[in-house]
Write a protein that holds these residues in place. Structure first.
Motif, PDB file in Angstrom:
ATOM      1  N   TYR A  66       0.841  -1.180   0.000  1.00 12.47           N
ATOM      2  CA  TYR A  66       0.000   0.000   0.000  1.00 12.47           C
ATOM      3  C   TYR A  66       0.886   1.242   0.000  1.00 12.47           C
ATOM      4  CZ  TYR A  66      -4.351  -2.525   0.760  1.00 12.47           C
ATOM      5  OH  TYR A  66      -5.452  -3.333   0.597  1.00 12.47           O
ATOM      6  N   GLN A 116       0.865   5.429   0.733  1.00 11.64           N
ATOM      7  CA  GLN A 116       0.107   6.470   1.428  1.00 11.64           C
ATOM      8  C   GLN A 116       0.797   7.815   1.279  1.00 11.64           C
ATOM      9  OE1 GLN A 116      -0.114   6.230   5.745  1.00 11.64           O
ATOM     10  NE2 GLN A 116      -2.133   7.210   5.774  1.00 11.64           N
ATOM     11  N   GLY A 155      -1.764  13.095   4.335  1.00 11.67           N
ATOM     12  CA  GLY A 155      -3.137  13.561   4.362  1.00 11.67           C
ATOM     13  C   GLY A 155      -4.139  12.635   3.694  1.00 11.67           C
ATOM     14  N   LYS A 156      -3.676  11.495   3.212  1.00 13.28           N
ATOM     15  CA  LYS A 156      -4.554  10.549   2.520  1.00 13.28           C
ATOM     16  C   LYS A 156      -4.522   9.210   3.220  1.00 13.28           C
ATOM     17  CE  LYS A 156      -5.161  13.276  -1.168  1.00 13.28           C
ATOM     18  NZ  LYS A 156      -6.479  13.820  -1.568  1.00 13.28           N
ATOM     19  N   GLY A 157      -5.545   8.391   2.959  1.00 14.65           N
ATOM     20  CA  GLY A 157      -5.511   7.026   3.420  1.00 14.65           C
ATOM     21  C   GLY A 157      -4.638   6.181   2.489  1.00 14.65           C
ATOM     22  N   PRO A 158      -4.135   5.039   2.968  1.00 15.88           N
ATOM     23  CA  PRO A 158      -3.350   4.152   2.100  1.00 15.88           C
ATOM     24  C   PRO A 158      -4.195   3.658   0.933  1.00 15.88           C
ATOM     25  CG  PRO A 158      -3.150   3.528   4.420  1.00 15.88           C
ATOM     26  CD  PRO A 158      -4.252   4.528   4.332  1.00 15.88           C
TER      27      PRO A 158
END
Lengths: 117, 115
Positions: free
Chosen positions: A36, A38, A41-44
């Motif tokens: 993943y 990331q 400021g973002k989700g994975p």
């Protein structure tokens, strides 16, 4: 037995370099190994994944190498770019063998990659 | 596109308050997850739900509870917030057994600060 150990914790490379992130696991029942990505400021988000019946998988500049006997897998980023700067997580699960209700991912602790211009 | 939304991006609460974090997914996923993310510790699973009203404890359930009354919604509850629960909370969902893989789709996260 449920752990996934990831290294290094942080990595700095120059643009065009080939960063390599490594992961190791103990549980031989794991049969799905995703990476993943990331951004701050973002989700994975899923980047690439491999199953243990193949030793390598490529998607664009990203390659997973898988060594079943050593219980290790790694992510290589070819011709790295500043836009690849992010935190990368490896993970593992027993998706193919799950009985339902147990499709959980076990995550490594993450690698913060910085690609300098 | 799969969308996982979380009710707040930033939240500030006081010690002892009851805190609700809401998560909604729009892809009819069976599985939903709550993680917390802390520097150097990666993603740690708090709770997992594989069906409405079903839940399983993750690695760090202490101090948390969850509720899943509808398939698309999964709530994380801090019964009495403490300062050590200051963290980034991430919700995720996946297809579950009927999917072709185990991909989890994450929301943008809620940064919770407990004062």
């Amino acid at each position: 037995q449920q752990q996934v150990k990831q290294s290094p914790q942080s990595l700095i490379v120059q643009k065009g370099g080939i960063p390599i992130i490594n992961c190791a696991y103990e549980n031989t029942a794991f049969d799905y190994f995703p990476w993943y990505q990331q951004f701050p400021g973002k989700g994975p988000a899923l980047l690439i994944a491999i199953r243990p019946d193949v030793s390598e998988k490529k998607e664009g500049r990203f390659t997973i190498s898988f060594n079943k006997s050593a219980k290790q897998f790694s992510l290589h980023i070819m011709d790295s770019q500043p836009g690849d700067s992010a935190t990368y997580f490896c993970a593992a699960s027993m998706w193919g063998s799950s009985q339902g209700g147990s499709e959980k991912l076990v995550f490594g602790k993450g690698t913060k990659l910085t690609v300098n211009p | 596109d799969v969308k996982v939304t979380q009710s707040s991006r930033y939240l500030v609460k006081r010690t002892g308050e009851k805190v609700f974090l809401e998560c909604v997914q729009d892809m009819d996923h069976e599985n939903m997850f709550w993680y917390r993310q802390d520097p150097g510790l990666g993603l740690r699973l708090i709770y997992f739900s594989y069906d409405v009203k079903m839940k399983e404890k993750g690695d760090i359930p202490e101090g948390y509870s969850v509720s899943r009354e509808k398939k698309e919604r999964f709530s994380l509850i801090l019964e009495s917030a403490s300062t050590n629960q200051t963290s980034m909370y991430l919700c995720a969902s996946s297809f579950g057994m009927h999917g072709s893989n185990d991909e989890q789709f994450f929301g943008p996260g809620t940064r919770l600060t407990v004062l």
